[in-house]
Design a protein around this motif. Structure first.
Motif, PDB file in Angstrom:
ATOM      1  N   MET C   1       0.828  -1.200   0.000  1.00 12.24           N
ATOM      2  CA  MET C   1       0.000   0.000   0.000  1.00 12.24           C
ATOM      3  C   MET C   1       0.863   1.251   0.000  1.00 12.24           C
ATOM      4  O   MET C   1       1.900   1.292   0.647  1.00 12.24           O
ATOM      5  CB  MET C   1      -0.875   0.001   1.251  1.00 12.24           C
ATOM      6  CG  MET C   1      -2.230   0.599   1.002  1.00 12.24           C
ATOM      7  SD  MET C   1      -3.246   0.342   2.444  1.00 12.24           S
ATOM      8  CE  MET C   1      -3.294  -1.438   2.497  1.00 12.24           C
ATOM      9  N   LYS C   3       2.017   4.418   1.251  1.00  9.97           N
ATOM     10  CA  LYS C   3       1.832   5.060   2.548  1.00  9.97           C
ATOM     11  C   LYS C   3       1.882   6.574   2.484  1.00  9.97           C
ATOM     12  O   LYS C   3       1.477   7.236   3.409  1.00  9.97           O
ATOM     13  CB  LYS C   3       2.885   4.557   3.530  1.00  9.97           C
ATOM     14  CG  LYS C   3       2.460   3.224   4.138  1.00  9.97           C
ATOM     15  CD  LYS C   3       3.267   2.909   5.355  1.00  9.97           C
ATOM     16  CE  LYS C   3       2.782   1.606   5.960  1.00  9.97           C
ATOM     17  NZ  LYS C   3       3.695   1.090   6.938  1.00  9.97           N
ATOM     18  N   THR C   9      -9.837   4.214   2.544  1.00  8.26           N
ATOM     19  CA  THR C   9     -10.484   2.903   2.642  1.00  8.26           C
ATOM     20  C   THR C   9     -10.521   2.321   4.060  1.00  8.26           C
ATOM     21  O   THR C   9     -11.592   1.952   4.534  1.00  8.26           O
ATOM     22  CB  THR C   9      -9.806   1.893   1.696  1.00  8.26           C
ATOM     23  OG1 THR C   9      -9.534   2.562   0.485  1.00  8.26           O
ATOM     24  CG2 THR C   9     -10.687   0.703   1.463  1.00  8.26           C
ATOM     25  N   PRO C  10      -9.379   2.241   4.750  1.00  2.00           N
ATOM     26  CA  PRO C  10      -9.450   1.609   6.074  1.00  2.00           C
ATOM     27  C   PRO C  10     -10.421   2.325   7.006  1.00  2.00           C
ATOM     28  O   PRO C  10     -11.082   1.683   7.812  1.00  2.00           O
ATOM     29  CB  PRO C  10      -8.021   1.701   6.603  1.00  2.00           C
ATOM     30  CG  PRO C  10      -7.290   2.609   5.700  1.00  2.00           C
ATOM     31  CD  PRO C  10      -7.995   2.590   4.391  1.00  2.00           C
ATOM     32  N   LEU C  12     -13.152   3.746   6.136  1.00  2.96           N
ATOM     33  CA  LEU C  12     -14.521   3.339   5.804  1.00  2.96           C
ATOM     34  C   LEU C  12     -14.870   2.055   6.553  1.00  2.96           C
ATOM     35  O   LEU C  12     -16.000   1.853   6.979  1.00  2.96           O
ATOM     36  CB  LEU C  12     -14.659   3.107   4.295  1.00  2.96           C
ATOM     37  CG  LEU C  12     -14.675   4.365   3.435  1.00  2.96           C
ATOM     38  CD1 LEU C  12     -14.815   3.982   1.958  1.00  2.96           C
ATOM     39  CD2 LEU C  12     -15.824   5.285   3.852  1.00  2.96           C
ATOM     40  N   PHE C  13     -13.862   1.194   6.708  1.00  2.91           N
ATOM     41  CA  PHE C  13     -14.133  -0.067   7.387  1.00  2.91           C
ATOM     42  C   PHE C  13     -14.225   0.105   8.903  1.00  2.91           C
ATOM     43  O   PHE C  13     -15.134  -0.428   9.531  1.00  2.91           O
ATOM     44  CB  PHE C  13     -13.041  -1.104   7.040  1.00  2.91           C
ATOM     45  CG  PHE C  13     -13.253  -1.734   5.703  1.00  2.91           C
ATOM     46  CD1 PHE C  13     -14.247  -2.684   5.527  1.00  2.91           C
ATOM     47  CD2 PHE C  13     -12.459  -1.390   4.602  1.00  2.91           C
ATOM     48  CE1 PHE C  13     -14.465  -3.268   4.296  1.00  2.91           C
ATOM     49  CE2 PHE C  13     -12.672  -1.968   3.366  1.00  2.91           C
ATOM     50  CZ  PHE C  13     -13.667  -2.912   3.211  1.00  2.91           C
ATOM     51  N   ILE C  14     -13.270   0.819   9.467  1.00  2.41           N
ATOM     52  CA  ILE C  14     -13.294   0.895  10.927  1.00  2.41           C
ATOM     53  C   ILE C  14     -14.174   2.044  11.433  1.00  2.41           C
ATOM     54  O   ILE C  14     -14.610   2.030  12.577  1.00  2.41           O
ATOM     55  CB  ILE C  14     -11.881   1.033  11.539  1.00  2.41           C
ATOM     56  CG1 ILE C  14     -11.261   2.390  11.191  1.00  2.41           C
ATOM     57  CG2 ILE C  14     -10.972  -0.110  11.107  1.00  2.41           C
ATOM     58  CD1 ILE C  14     -10.098   2.733  12.093  1.00  2.41           C
ATOM     59  N   PRO C  16     -17.424   3.358  11.198  1.00  4.83           N
ATOM     60  CA  PRO C  16     -18.704   3.266  11.918  1.00  4.83           C
ATOM     61  C   PRO C  16     -18.542   2.625  13.299  1.00  4.83           C
ATOM     62  O   PRO C  16     -19.060   3.149  14.290  1.00  4.83           O
ATOM     63  CB  PRO C  16     -19.547   2.369  11.007  1.00  4.83           C
ATOM     64  CG  PRO C  16     -18.891   2.421   9.673  1.00  4.83           C
ATOM     65  CD  PRO C  16     -17.448   2.703   9.898  1.00  4.83           C
ATOM     66  N   ALA C  17     -17.805   1.516  13.350  1.00  5.37           N
ATOM     67  CA  ALA C  17     -17.670   0.818  14.621  1.00  5.37           C
ATOM     68  C   ALA C  17     -16.918   1.664  15.631  1.00  5.37           C
ATOM     69  O   ALA C  17     -17.342   1.813  16.782  1.00  5.37           O
ATOM     70  CB  ALA C  17     -16.966  -0.525  14.415  1.00  5.37           C
ATOM     71  N   VAL C  18     -15.813   2.254  15.199  1.00  2.02           N
ATOM     72  CA  VAL C  18     -14.997   3.030  16.133  1.00  2.02           C
ATOM     73  C   VAL C  18     -15.768   4.254  16.619  1.00  2.02           C
ATOM     74  O   VAL C  18     -15.727   4.592  17.805  1.00  2.02           O
ATOM     75  CB  VAL C  18     -13.653   3.435  15.487  1.00  2.02           C
ATOM     76  CG1 VAL C  18     -12.915   4.439  16.350  1.00  2.02           C
ATOM     77  CG2 VAL C  18     -12.794   2.199  15.265  1.00  2.02           C
ATOM     78  N   LEU C  20     -19.083   4.600  16.947  1.00  2.00           N
ATOM     79  CA  LEU C  20     -20.086   4.192  17.929  1.00  2.00           C
ATOM     80  C   LEU C  20     -19.445   3.793  19.254  1.00  2.00           C
ATOM     81  O   LEU C  20     -19.924   4.135  20.332  1.00  2.00           O
ATOM     82  CB  LEU C  20     -20.898   3.007  17.376  1.00  2.00           C
ATOM     83  CG  LEU C  20     -21.955   3.369  16.341  1.00  2.00           C
ATOM     84  CD1 LEU C  20     -22.532   2.128  15.699  1.00  2.00           C
ATOM     85  CD2 LEU C  20     -23.066   4.175  17.005  1.00  2.00           C
ATOM     86  N   LEU C  21     -18.339   3.077  19.128  1.00  2.00           N
ATOM     87  CA  LEU C  21     -17.644   2.639  20.337  1.00  2.00           C
ATOM     88  C   LEU C  21     -17.123   3.840  21.117  1.00  2.00           C
ATOM     89  O   LEU C  21     -17.148   3.868  22.346  1.00  2.00           O
ATOM     90  CB  LEU C  21     -16.488   1.715  19.943  1.00  2.00           C
ATOM     91  CG  LEU C  21     -16.066   0.652  20.951  1.00  2.00           C
ATOM     92  CD1 LEU C  21     -17.230  -0.244  21.296  1.00  2.00           C
ATOM     93  CD2 LEU C  21     -14.927  -0.168  20.391  1.00  2.00           C
ATOM     94  N   PHE C  22     -16.669   4.815  20.367  1.00  2.00           N
ATOM     95  CA  PHE C  22     -16.121   6.004  21.009  1.00  2.00           C
ATOM     96  C   PHE C  22     -17.211   6.725  21.809  1.00  2.00           C
ATOM     97  O   PHE C  22     -17.032   7.064  22.965  1.00  2.00           O
ATOM     98  CB  PHE C  22     -15.523   6.951  19.953  1.00  2.00           C
ATOM     99  CG  PHE C  22     -14.665   8.012  20.559  1.00  2.00           C
ATOM    100  CD1 PHE C  22     -13.308   7.779  20.748  1.00  2.00           C
ATOM    101  CD2 PHE C  22     -15.200   9.231  20.957  1.00  2.00           C
ATOM    102  CE1 PHE C  22     -12.501   8.746  21.328  1.00  2.00           C
ATOM    103  CE2 PHE C  22     -14.405  10.201  21.539  1.00  2.00           C
ATOM    104  CZ  PHE C  22     -13.047   9.962  21.726  1.00  2.00           C
ATOM    105  N   VAL C  23     -18.359   6.901  21.172  1.00  2.00           N
ATOM    106  CA  VAL C  23     -19.426   7.661  21.826  1.00  2.00           C
ATOM    107  C   VAL C  23     -20.022   6.905  23.005  1.00  2.00           C
ATOM    108  O   VAL C  23     -20.216   7.463  24.086  1.00  2.00           O
ATOM    109  CB  VAL C  23     -20.545   8.003  20.815  1.00  2.00           C
ATOM    110  CG1 VAL C  23     -21.723   8.673  21.516  1.00  2.00           C
ATOM    111  CG2 VAL C  23     -19.989   8.900  19.726  1.00  2.00           C
ATOM    112  N   PHE C  24     -20.296   5.607  22.814  1.00  2.00           N
ATOM    113  CA  PHE C  24     -21.063   4.896  23.833  1.00  2.00           C
ATOM    114  C   PHE C  24     -20.215   4.084  24.801  1.00  2.00           C
ATOM    115  O   PHE C  24     -20.723   3.555  25.780  1.00  2.00           O
ATOM    116  CB  PHE C  24     -22.115   4.002  23.179  1.00  2.00           C
ATOM    117  CG  PHE C  24     -23.150   4.796  22.445  1.00  2.00           C
ATOM    118  CD1 PHE C  24     -24.063   5.561  23.150  1.00  2.00           C
ATOM    119  CD2 PHE C  24     -23.195   4.804  21.059  1.00  2.00           C
ATOM    120  CE1 PHE C  24     -25.010   6.312  22.489  1.00  2.00           C
ATOM    121  CE2 PHE C  24     -24.130   5.554  20.385  1.00  2.00           C
ATOM    122  CZ  PHE C  24     -25.045   6.314  21.107  1.00  2.00           C
TER     123      PHE C  24
END
Lengths: 273, 410, 292
Positions: C1, C3, C9-10, C12-14, C16-18, C20-24
């Motif tokens: 890749m 650098k 791209t990465p 986009l993958f992480i 949404p989860a990160v 939500l995890l950050f907020v809640f």
């Protein structure tokens, strides 16, 4: 690794049987006790088979539980938790297969969320939901439990073992990143995803704390909350509790049976380390 | 193409979530927005059907939200933290002090005269005592609870107490004889983790907790006598220290013919050990200086943020009515806090329940201070040191006093 | 890749989860960290103006609190004995199950998972009977071979060991599934090659099986360690921390002292002491793995 002969097979089978019995005894007792009267449930030594089998607890359960509403709420939560699983899988893949700035830092943030007992963050989380206007909403119930660091970590660990060549080859063929994820990575990750589906299902099917805390209205309660309501302050009705658990565990066993076979399937792709 | 479809999917899912959120976010602040609707939090789900009568009478809709006992504390915490609670809520006597200190409840002092059923003279004095905190009246008693002695009439008759033991000396005498029947035979079950029990023992030796005195309370002689009494039962083998059998089994096979418990046990015994009928009875607490038992139960309170004070109070007024309280007793066998309700034949003609009625005349409340639970738990630990670890009573109590002063100074 | 240029791209993958995890999850932890330096209790929760900043007082007090120090010692006891046992036993079950590829494995996969889905009250009732000193099954069996009765839950050290046994029994399910999935991913060719070289079974286990599934072993070890440092449910339902505080754990202490009694500042401080231990233990494992 394989067993060499019949004798070895028999020994291993015996160990599995003996261990299995030990391990499942409380479960069997739980199921059978749901048919016992309250006095028998706690007698010492315990009886395994009910002396006077009764359906009383199941009747009580179905009469007193506001089934329709609770079941629908529970199923909604299960549905969204599967969407959460998709997000977890994506994140696990992102952490496992990409290089980006502060990757380790981001990942540490994920892991840190596993390291504090839940009750410590309950009130702050509730206040955040409150600020966002999400109390007494389904979204408020679902969101705090949607993402699980445990799942992201597990998927990341698996993704690290997927060879980069495989993904590079697909990229050279002109496949888009999400295409690679859905068409290549997900099928590859079947066994680990099967584990995840089982864990996610169990957690969301049993969801208890957030529905109770967030709801200001019984119309948002789940089955677990409904079951807890049947318990008296002073007298624990063990038979009823066992009937409730036995009832709750049926779908879990079904899901488990369906998905456990994927755990040992797949992996036909050659060249995986 | 694929990528776009996925993006679309994500948007739809997130959209669905927001819609879900928007749909259900109705009532914002405390309770429902509707003038004629009040929300009520209770730990007894049976209340839902019970309030129908009130709804018909008053035309006010009562939305009951039942909360499981084990999690009620968490639920109340979040209500306190966000200021979003119900209009009316049930509160157990032991939680009054800590939540009152936090200003959770509306002070009802000014309303007492407005509603006939709020008159403190209607209720057991000790129950009213637990509705008071820092000069305020934060609740109206709903139901009460106390402890009495359950005993096997046949076995106690054999040792000379057919009517049950009157005094603690009687109890010790009977228990000694009963424990001498052989191995695995005991005289009595003595609670080891009940937070109220050690205080009851101390009261009965003439001890009283005075709020201004702090840790010095526990230097007064009656307290040590109570602790010694507790210890005697274990030291002399009258009571079992280890887990042992399930209590009903031990009560039914006679190995533990006496124990202390609350009113709910009457129905439980009738249901679970019906063959024991006629062989057991209840007796008021054994006497030393007095025979005071604890008062427990629950009150109705009004959440401080409500804008429906009148409706809330009207509902509580209905719940406090003697007739309602008899009907509630009929529904779930909780004992009425209103003394007039006890004149109803349903209660008055039931001998065992009447014993509870008699006991309620001599009850008192544990100190209504926020630190009580911590203090009581330390006492349980101290007793464990004495009973299990052979700690010297004087030293253990001195250590306990130090603990108490540090708890109270926090 | 490449650098040098920023790649979206990465994220986009992480993302949404990160997010939500950050907020809640993560933000509430930061809030709790703040609380740990205050004297917040129920009144403070209701009215934030009553919260006082107390600096390190809570932490100083914790390290003078005998009960907490005892709970910390107990927790180390649980972890040091429990974690290796838990990892080894779930690995053993997975390996044994992996010998079969028919109804045996599919049935026993369910059977060995069952403790994870058994109601905790059922577990408590059954195990309380097994451990009952006078009437329990274990002591009855021991009496048959003339061994004196063991105070399973009535003596602090024995009670800790009893709870470890119970927890290992209960915790095998998930780890076993993960090990099974990992075992399945080891290509058969490896073993075939080893057979040709004449390797024996132990050799194959240590040279092929274990290294090939190191990603799973690492995961299971880290999560098991984190889980055991937060040991809570077993003492909570079986002993409530007794006898003589002998089975109390840090997580149970936090629950009781911090949240049952609404001493949020104190409870939060205790959880950050626990957190510090967890993170050190985790980082050590990550470091060890790097040096492998």
């Amino acid at each position: 690794m394989e067993l060499k002969n019949k004798f070895e097979r028999a020994v291993v089978l015996f160990i599995l049987f003996a261990g299995g019995l030990l391990v499942s005894l409380p479960f069997i007792w739980m199921i059978l006790s749901s048919f016992k009267n309250d006095r028998e449930v706690l007698s010492i030594p315990p009886t395994l088979f009910p002396e006077n089998p009764t359906f009383q607890h199941y009747i009580e359960l179905f009469q007193n539980l506001n089934f329709g509403v609770y079941l629908i709420n529970t199923l909604i939560i299960v549905l969204f938790s599967m969407f959460g699983l998709l997000l977890n899988t994506m994140a696990g893949y992102g952490f496992g297969k990409f290089d980006f700035r502060f990757k380790e830092g981001w990942f540490m943030i994920v892991l840190i969320t596993m390291m504090i007992p839940g009750q410590v963050t309950m009130i702050p989380t509730y206040l955040i939901l409150n600020e966002m206007g999400l109390t007494n909403t389904m979204a408020g119930i679902i969101l705090p439990g949607l993402i699980a660091a445990f799942n992201i970590f597990l998927i990341r660990q698996f993704m690290v073992t997927v060879p980069d060549d495989l993904i590079e080859a697909a990229r050279l063929d002109g496949a888009g990143e999400f295409y690679i994820f859905f068409k290549l990575i997900i099928p590859l990750a079947k066994p680990i995803l099967a584990v995840q589906v089982i864990l996610t299902f169990i957690a969301s099917w049993n969801s208890f704390l957030w529905p109770l805390i967030v709801a200001n209205d019984e119309s948002l309660y789940t089955l677990s909350v409904g079951l807890a309501l049947l318990q008296d302050e002073n007298v624990t009705n063990y038979g009823l509790q066992m009937a409730g658990s036995a009832f709750m565990v049926v779908p879990i066993v079904v899901i488990f049976m369906i998905f456990q076979k994927y755990i040992v399937e797949g992996f036909n792709v050659s060249g995986i380390k | 193409m694929k990528q776009k479809r996925l993006g679309f999917l994500l948007v739809v899912m997130l959209g669905a979530m927001l819609v879900l959120g928007a749909c259900s976010s109705g009532g914002s602040s405390g309770g429902s927005a509707d003038e004629d609707t009040i929300t009520v939090w209770t730990m007894t789900p049976e209340l839902e059907d019970f309030v129908k009568e009130y709804e018909d009478e008053s035309g006010v809709k009562v939305e009951v939200q039942a909360i499981p006992w084990d999690n009620a504390h968490d639920k109340l915490l979040t209500a306190v933290a966000s200021g979003k609670g119900p209009d009316v809520l049930q509160i157990g006597t032991t939680w009054v002090a800590e939540f009152a200190e936090a200003g959770t409840f509306l002070d009802l002092s000014d309303y007492i005269d407005e509603y006939p059923n709020f008159n403190p003279d209607n209720f057991y004095e000790s129950a009213v005592e637990t509705t008071k905190y820092d000069g305020q009246t934060i609740g109206i008693p709903w139901y009460v609870d106390t402890r009495v002695l359950y005993y096997r009439t046949d076995l106690l008759e054999e040792v000379g107490y057919p009517e049950g033991p009157e005094t603690w000396d009687d109890v010790k005498d009977a228990a000694t004889q009963l424990a001498a029947r052989g191995d695995d035979q005991y005289g009595i079950e003595i609670p080891q983790v009940d937070q109220n029990f050690p205080f009851m023992l101390a009261w009965e030796q003439g001890w009283q907790y005075e709020e201004g005195e702090g840790a010095a309370n526990f230097e007064k002689p009656g307290f040590k006598e109570g602790v010694e009494l507790h210890h005697t039962f274990f030291e002399e083998g009258m009571a079992q220290l280890t887990e042992g059998k399930q209590l009903y089994q031990a009560f039914s096979d006679g190995s533990k013919p006496m124990f202390f418990s609350g009113p709910w046990e009457i129905n439980s015994i009738n249901e679970q050990i019906p063959e024991l009928e006629g062989q057991w009875d209840v007796h008021v607490m054994p006497e030393a200086e007095n025979n005071n038992s604890m008062i427990g139960g629950a009150h109705w309170t009004v959440f401080n943020n409500t804008d429906k004070v009148d409706q809330a109070l009207d509902f509580i007024n209905w719940m406090a009515d003697p007739e309602t309280q008899v009907a509630w007793y009929d529904t779930v066998t909780e004992l009425p806090a209103n003394m007039e309700a006890w004149e109803d034949p349903k209660l008055a003609e039931d001998e065992k329940i009447s014993t509870f009625g008699e006991q309620l005349e001599s009850t008192q409340a544990v100190p209504v201070i926020p630190e009580f639970e911590t203090m009581a738990q330390e006492l349980i630990d101290t007793l464990e040191q004495i009973n299990r670890n052979d700690a010297d009573i004087d030293e253990a109590l001195e250590e306990y006093r130090n603990q108490v002063s540090s708890i109270l100074s926090k | 890749m490449n650098k040098s240029k920023f790649n979206i791209t990465p994220f986009l993958f992480i993302g949404p989860a990160v997010l939500l995890l950050f907020v809640f999850s993560f933000a509430p932890i930061l809030v709790s960290l703040g609380i740990s330096f205050t004297d917040m209790n129920l009144s403070g929760l209701a009215n934030w103006s009553q919260i006082n900043f107390v600096g390190l007082d809570n932490f100083i007090q914790l390290f003078q609190d005998e009960k907490f120090l005892q709970a910390m010692g107990n927790t180390f006891f649980y972890v040091i004995i429990g974690v290796p046992l838990a990892v080894a036993s779930s690995l053993l079950i997975a390996v044994l199950l992996n010998f079969f590829n028919n109804w045996v494995s599919s049935t026993f996969r369910v059977v060995y998972y069952v403790p994870s889905i058994t109601n905790i009250v059922a577990i408590a009732v059954v195990w309380s009977f097994l451990y009952n000193q006078e009437y329990g099954l274990f002591n009855y069996l021991l009496s048959l071979i003339n061994v004196d009765s063991v105070p399973w839950l009535e003596e602090p050290v024995v009670a800790r060991l009893s709870l470890i046994l119970l927890a290992v029994w209960k915790s095998n399910g998930v780890s076993m599934l993960i090990f099974l999935a990992a075992l399945q991913s080891i290509p058969k060719i490896y073993y075939e090659a080893a057979d040709i070289d004449g390797a024996n079974r132990w050799h194959k286990f240590f040279k092929i099986t274990l290294p090939s599934m190191s990603f799973a072993t690492f995961f299971v070890t880290v999560t098991t360690l984190i889980g055991w440092l937060q040991f809570f449910e077993e003492p909570f339902v079986m002993t409530n921390g007794g006898p003589l505080n002998g089975t109390n754990s840090m997580a149970l202490f936090i629950y009781q002292e911090g949240f049952q009694y609404s001493q949020f500042g104190y409870g939060a401080a205790a959880s950050f002491v626990l957190f510090a231990i967890v993170i050190v233990a985790t980082l050590v494992q990550f470091k060890l793995r790097k040096t492998d």
